[in-house]
Design a protein around this motif. Structure first.
Motif, PDB file in Angstrom:
ATOM      1  N   LEU A   1       0.979  -1.299   0.179  1.00 25.03           N
ATOM      2  CA  LEU A   1      -0.032   0.048  -0.157  1.00 25.03           C
ATOM      3  C   LEU A   1       0.682   1.200  -0.124  1.00 25.03           C
ATOM      4  O   LEU A   1       1.911   1.419   0.628  1.00 25.03           O
ATOM      5  CB  LEU A   1      -0.657  -0.124   1.154  1.00 25.03           C
ATOM      6  CG  LEU A   1      -1.863  -1.148   1.526  1.00 25.03           C
ATOM      7  CD1 LEU A   1      -2.565  -1.004   2.736  1.00 25.03           C
ATOM      8  CD2 LEU A   1      -2.839  -1.256   0.238  1.00 25.03           C
ATOM      9  N   VAL A   2       0.663   2.263  -0.865  1.00 27.47           N
ATOM     10  CA  VAL A   2       1.198   3.436  -1.037  1.00 27.47           C
ATOM     11  C   VAL A   2      -0.097   4.659  -0.544  1.00 27.47           C
ATOM     12  O   VAL A   2      -1.076   4.625  -1.525  1.00 27.47           O
ATOM     13  CB  VAL A   2       1.827   3.409  -2.239  1.00 27.47           C
ATOM     14  CG1 VAL A   2       2.577   4.878  -2.221  1.00 27.47           C
ATOM     15  CG2 VAL A   2       3.098   2.772  -2.411  1.00 27.47           C
TER      16      VAL A   2
ATOM     17  N   ALA B   1      -3.304   4.317   5.431  1.00 22.26           N
ATOM     18  CA  ALA B   1      -3.113   3.591   6.824  1.00 22.26           C
ATOM     19  C   ALA B   1      -4.302   2.773   7.367  1.00 22.26           C
ATOM     20  O   ALA B   1      -4.254   1.743   8.078  1.00 22.26           O
ATOM     21  CB  ALA B   1      -2.507   4.781   7.751  1.00 22.26           C
ATOM     22  N   GLN B   2      -5.392   3.546   7.185  1.00 19.42           N
ATOM     23  CA  GLN B   2      -6.592   2.975   7.556  1.00 19.42           C
ATOM     24  C   GLN B   2      -6.832   1.632   6.833  1.00 19.42           C
ATOM     25  O   GLN B   2      -7.429   0.569   7.433  1.00 19.42           O
ATOM     26  CB  GLN B   2      -7.881   3.943   7.296  1.00 19.42           C
ATOM     27  CG  GLN B   2      -7.750   5.074   8.174  1.00 19.42           C
ATOM     28  CD  GLN B   2      -9.087   6.092   7.918  1.00 19.42           C
ATOM     29  OE1 GLN B   2      -9.220   6.109   7.052  1.00 19.42           O
ATOM     30  NE2 GLN B   2      -8.879   7.109   8.621  1.00 19.42           N
ATOM     31  N   ALA B   3      -6.419   1.635   5.514  1.00 16.42           N
ATOM     32  CA  ALA B   3      -6.692   0.397   4.619  1.00 16.42           C
ATOM     33  C   ALA B   3      -5.661  -0.851   5.327  1.00 16.42           C
ATOM     34  O   ALA B   3      -6.153  -1.906   5.329  1.00 16.42           O
ATOM     35  CB  ALA B   3      -6.406   0.596   3.281  1.00 16.42           C
TER      36      ALA B   3
ATOM     37  N   ARG C   1      -0.025 -10.762   3.656  1.00 16.73           N
ATOM     38  CA  ARG C   1      -0.045 -10.347   2.212  1.00 16.73           C
ATOM     39  C   ARG C   1      -0.097  -9.057   2.060  1.00 16.73           C
ATOM     40  O   ARG C   1      -0.429  -8.557   0.948  1.00 16.73           O
ATOM     41  CB  ARG C   1      -1.163 -11.222   1.667  1.00 16.73           C
ATOM     42  CG  ARG C   1      -1.152 -12.674   2.013  1.00 16.73           C
ATOM     43  CD  ARG C   1      -2.317 -13.380   1.234  1.00 16.73           C
ATOM     44  NE  ARG C   1      -2.474 -14.717   1.325  1.00 16.73           N
ATOM     45  CZ  ARG C   1      -3.541 -15.600   1.397  1.00 16.73           C
ATOM     46  NH1 ARG C   1      -4.628 -14.714   0.559  1.00 16.73           N
ATOM     47  NH2 ARG C   1      -3.702 -16.752   1.610  1.00 16.73           N
ATOM     48  N   THR C   2      -0.353  -8.106   3.155  1.00 17.14           N
ATOM     49  CA  THR C   2      -0.360  -6.756   3.080  1.00 17.14           C
ATOM     50  C   THR C   2       0.599  -6.260   3.754  1.00 17.14           C
ATOM     51  O   THR C   2       0.718  -6.235   5.017  1.00 17.14           O
ATOM     52  CB  THR C   2      -1.920  -6.472   3.424  1.00 17.14           C
ATOM     53  OG1 THR C   2      -2.852  -6.828   2.513  1.00 17.14           O
ATOM     54  CG2 THR C   2      -1.984  -4.845   3.084  1.00 17.14           C
ATOM     55  N   VAL C   3       1.436  -4.985   3.058  1.00 18.71           N
ATOM     56  CA  VAL C   3       2.250  -4.353   3.776  1.00 18.71           C
ATOM     57  C   VAL C   3       1.936  -2.926   3.455  1.00 18.71           C
ATOM     58  O   VAL C   3       1.461  -2.520   2.461  1.00 18.71           O
ATOM     59  CB  VAL C   3       3.816  -4.728   3.731  1.00 18.71           C
ATOM     60  CG1 VAL C   3       4.065  -6.020   4.386  1.00 18.71           C
ATOM     61  CG2 VAL C   3       4.203  -4.584   2.348  1.00 18.71           C
TER      62      VAL C   3
ATOM     63  N   PHE D   1      -6.569   5.253  13.111  1.00 14.12           N
ATOM     64  CA  PHE D   1      -5.521   4.148  13.480  1.00 14.12           C
ATOM     65  C   PHE D   1      -4.813   4.632  14.770  1.00 14.12           C
ATOM     66  O   PHE D   1      -4.359   5.941  14.756  1.00 14.12           O
ATOM     67  CB  PHE D   1      -4.732   3.910  12.203  1.00 14.12           C
ATOM     68  CG  PHE D   1      -4.029   5.030  11.696  1.00 14.12           C
ATOM     69  CD1 PHE D   1      -2.821   5.064  12.062  1.00 14.12           C
ATOM     70  CD2 PHE D   1      -4.600   5.847  10.793  1.00 14.12           C
ATOM     71  CE1 PHE D   1      -1.871   6.380  11.446  1.00 14.12           C
ATOM     72  CE2 PHE D   1      -3.913   6.750  10.369  1.00 14.12           C
ATOM     73  CZ  PHE D   1      -2.373   7.172  10.659  1.00 14.12           C
ATOM     74  N   ASP D   2      -4.071   3.780  15.367  1.00 14.55           N
ATOM     75  CA  ASP D   2      -3.167   3.910  16.322  1.00 14.55           C
ATOM     76  C   ASP D   2      -1.699   3.117  16.020  1.00 14.55           C
ATOM     77  O   ASP D   2      -1.918   1.908  15.993  1.00 14.55           O
ATOM     78  CB  ASP D   2      -3.593   3.590  17.682  1.00 14.55           C
ATOM     79  CG  ASP D   2      -2.498   3.593  18.556  1.00 14.55           C
ATOM     80  OD1 ASP D   2      -1.473   3.953  18.601  1.00 14.55           O
ATOM     81  OD2 ASP D   2      -3.074   3.865  19.836  1.00 14.55           O
TER      82      ASP D   2
END
Length: 328
Positions: free
Chosen positions: A38-39, A80-82, A91-93, A113-114
């Motif tokens: 994610l970007v 960030a929320q995603a 599988r997600t970074v 998010f925290d």
């Protein structure tokens, strides 16, 4: 002819064989499922370019497809929320710099998010600096020249683009105004790419962003980087002095780039991705490419990235407090 009992036994064995055969296929499918990076900014910006350099090599070391997914908007908040909502299955970074991880929680009452609770560091791979760059239509060649130009042409008032509101670039613009007695207004954009488009079109006279955002157009002579954050000058723009050299102190700490995963991601998956990232950034061609993008490349394992994140967040908290900014 098989007796009924024998027939049931054969059917049971066949069913067991089908189930057993399905497990390797299922495991293979899981291994080949793509890793999403994610970007939080649009295609064409510095973070996007960096993510694609890494993704191109990570796929070989991980043995699976790696895709870059742009979730642009709100200075990385959407991405960030995603990440928070993603399954913690390895599988997600999230490829992020300081703004989304360290700054948004300081400037927003409810970022959604925290980082301490919702994310886990995977590994870091570089640091970088923010810089002041001048548009092609701005005649000044240096920060002192820009200060004088704003005083004579704008009556002491000027607009400076920043890639996101309530960001280090915005706080830097405010500090520049206070230090040199100018009325500088930070004009926030939705990422560095649209800001750069307006700079190249002379719609705005200057911008503050990261070296990766500016470096290609600086090298092409289309814009001019005239000052950088940090304790020392940067190899990518050696002629640009630090802000401290020019009389503005307080911006010596440099931000980071790293990968983050959803909380609950198995440690084995984190270690696997981190180990692959270490191999990628050790490749000479990758180090060269990231360096040309304005990064100081250096692998940071999980705990080192976590330590840098905490230290940088503490430093930024002081800058934000000094600005008088209150979380929105």
């Amino acid at each position: 002819m098989l007796q009924p009992v024998h027939r049931r036994a054969v059917l049971a064995l066949g069913s067991a064989a089908l189930v057993a055969g399905a497990w390797p296929l299922r495991a293979l499918a899981q291994r080949e499922a793509p890793l999403r990076i994610l970007v939080g900014f649009p295609p064409g910006g510095g973070s996007d370019a960096i993510a694609r350099v890494l993704a191109d090599q990570l796929k070989d070391f991980l043995g699976q497809p790696v895709v870059v997914e742009n979730r642009a908007g709100a200075g990385g908040q959407i991405a960030a929320q995603a990440l928070k909502a993603a399954e913690p299955d390895g599988r997600t970074v999230f490829l992020s710099h300081d703004h989304s991880i360290s700054i948004l929680p300081l400037v927003l009452k409810n970022p959604g998010f925290d980082p301490a609770r919702d994310f886990v560091p995977v590994a870091g791979f570089a640091t970088f600096v923010n810089a002041l760059a001048l548009s092609p239509g701005t005649p000044a060649k240096s920060l002192p020249g820009y200060v004088q130009w704003v005083r004579t042409q704008g009556g002491g008032k000027g607009n400076v683009g920043v890639p996101a509101p309530a960001s280090v670039p915005e706080f830097l613009v405010q500090a520049l105004g206070r230090r040199f007695g100018l009325d500088l207004l930070a004009a926030p954009y939705r990422g560095s790419a649209p800001m750069m488009a307006d700079m190249l079109g002379n719609q705005i006279g200057a911008g503050v962003g990261s070296i990766p955002d500016f470096i290609e157009n600086h090298k092409a002579g289309k814009i001019r980087v005239v000052a950088v954050m940090g304790r020392a000058r940067q190899a990518a723009v050696p002629d640009a002095p630090t802000f401290a050299e020019l009389g503005l102190k307080g911006f010596e700490e440099v931000p980071y780039y790293g990968l983050f995963a959803p909380a609950g991601t198995p440690q084995a998956a984190i270690d696997r991705i981190g180990a692959a990232l270490a191999k990628v950034v050790a490749l000479p061609e990758v180090r060269e490419r990231l360096t040309t993008l304005g990064l100081a490349v250096g692998y940071m394992p999980q705990q080192q990235l976590a330590k840098r994140e905490r230290a940088y967040t503490a430093a930024l908290a002081k800058i934000i407090e000094a600005s008088g900014y209150r979380p929105q």
